[in-house]
Motif scaffolding. Structure first.
Motif, short mmCIF file in Angstrom:
data_model
loop_
_atom_site.label_atom_id
_atom_site.label_comp_id
_atom_site.label_asym_id
_atom_site.label_seq_id
_atom_site.Cartn_x
_atom_site.Cartn_y
_atom_site.Cartn_z
N PHE A 206 0.84 -1.20 0.00
CA PHE A 206 0.00 0.00 0.00
C PHE A 206 0.87 1.25 0.00
O PHE A 206 1.96 1.26 0.57
N LYS A 207 0.39 2.30 -0.66
CA LYS A 207 1.17 3.53 -0.81
C LYS A 207 0.64 4.68 0.06
O LYS A 207 1.40 5.41 0.66
N GLN A 208 -0.68 4.85 0.09
CA GLN A 208 -1.30 5.93 0.85
C GLN A 208 -2.19 5.30 1.91
O GLN A 208 -3.20 4.67 1.60
N PHE A 209 -1.81 5.46 3.17
CA PHE A 209 -2.55 4.75 4.23
C PHE A 209 -2.30 5.40 5.59
O PHE A 209 -1.36 6.16 5.78
N ARG A 210 -3.18 5.08 6.53
CA ARG A 210 -3.03 5.40 7.94
C ARG A 210 -3.65 4.26 8.74
O ARG A 210 -4.62 3.62 8.28
N VAL A 211 -3.12 4.02 9.93
CA VAL A 211 -3.78 3.15 10.90
C VAL A 211 -4.10 4.02 12.11
O VAL A 211 -3.20 4.49 12.81
N ARG A 212 -5.39 4.30 12.31
CA ARG A 212 -5.83 5.12 13.43
C ARG A 212 -6.06 4.22 14.65
O ARG A 212 -6.67 3.15 14.54
N ASP A 213 -5.57 4.66 15.80
CA ASP A 213 -5.68 3.87 17.03
C ASP A 213 -6.77 4.46 17.92
O ASP A 213 -6.56 5.44 18.63
N HIS A 214 -7.94 3.85 17.88
CA HIS A 214 -9.08 4.28 18.69
C HIS A 214 -9.11 3.47 19.99
O HIS A 214 -10.01 2.67 20.22
N ASP A 215 -8.10 3.66 20.81
CA ASP A 215 -8.01 3.00 22.12
C ASP A 215 -8.17 1.49 22.00
O ASP A 215 -8.98 0.87 22.70
#
Length: 266
Positions: A206-215
């Motif tokens: 993957f090139k454009q991504f985020r992993v958001r950490d919602h607790d």
């Protein structure tokens, strides 16, 4: 022949005895570093601030692009986690972070007897929603040549192509703390599992991504053009297994795809 924005920036920089560029290895700071090196040679220094919020992959990229440019590259270390205001992760988190990061740059510039610190803030940045970090740039009197000369993000990429920089099309990257929703403490544990999860996505192509950490809930965002790959059942199984093993209770995919600032104030 009309003077270009790059020429105007070179003229400005030529008036300094030396400059230190706050250098992330992204396209903006890389363009500033390339112009500075082109103008001042050894009197231009690219400086990267290493902390828990900087992914190791980004540090490696910064080293590579500095070598590509040919600019002298130095690294300073500090920890945003030493700041209670930063850890509390309120709406001014980026202000606290940028103040500390640029403060480290000024300290290092002073040790090198370099009079000017500059950064890659461009003319498109002030219009991109909630940007408290820009207040730190203004308060510390950082020289932002791209902003000063009205160079937009697209123009930055064009200058990068003129310098044949490998990062000319690199997607924007923000520090790891931007993946943690406002109001949820920034901790080393959260930063570490976010970095490991995003490293997996990079490994998977993957090139454009985020992993958001919602607790404890990992919310994966990928670019619109890559969303079909993320919807593949095989990827879903791998993501649940491997990202779940990093300490997340649940792993989810955001069907709206990648959005900047999706856990920060507008």
């Amino acid at each position: 022949m009309a003077e270009t924005n790059a020429d105007a920036i070179k003229s400005d920089i030529a008036g300094y005895d030396g400059v230190l560029v706050a250098f992330s290895g992204g396209v903006d700071s890389s363009v500033v570093a390339a112009i500075a090196h082109d103008t001042l040679g050894r009197d231009a220094v690219a400086c990267t601030a290493r902390s828990e919020t900087l992914p190791e992959a980004e540090l490696a990229d910064a080293r590579e692009i500095a070598q590509e440019i040919g600019i002298r590259h130095e690294i300073v270390e500090f920890s945003e986690l030493d700041s209670e205001a930063f850890v509390q992760n309120d709406e001014q988190r980026c202000y606290h972070c940028r103040t500390m990061r640029l403060g480290a740059m000024y300290d290092h510039a002073k040790s090198l007897d370099i009079p000017v610190v500059c950064d890659g803030t461009n003319a498109s940045d002030p219009g991109e929603g909630h940007r408290p970090g820009l207040r730190a740039v203004d308060e510390l009197d950082v020289y932002s040549p791209l902003l000063e000369h009205g160079v937009s993000k697209e123009e930055v990429r064009e200058i990068a192509r003129q310098y044949d920089l490998s990062v000319s099309e690199k997607p924007s990257m923000a520090c790891l703390s931007s993946r943690i929703p406002t109001g949820l403490d920034v901790t080393e544990q959260r930063l570490t599992r976010i970095e490991k999860a995003e490293s997996l996505l990079r490994t998977w192509g993957f090139k454009q991504f985020r992993v958001r950490d919602h607790d404890g809930v990992a919310r994966i965002e990928v670019g619109e053009s890559e969303l079909s790959d993320a919807l593949d059942p095989e990827f879903a199984r791998a993501a649940c297994d491997h990202i779940g093993d990093l300490g997340f209770d649940h792993v989810t995919l955001d069907l709206q795809g990648y959005q900047t600032g999706s856990v920060s104030p507008d």
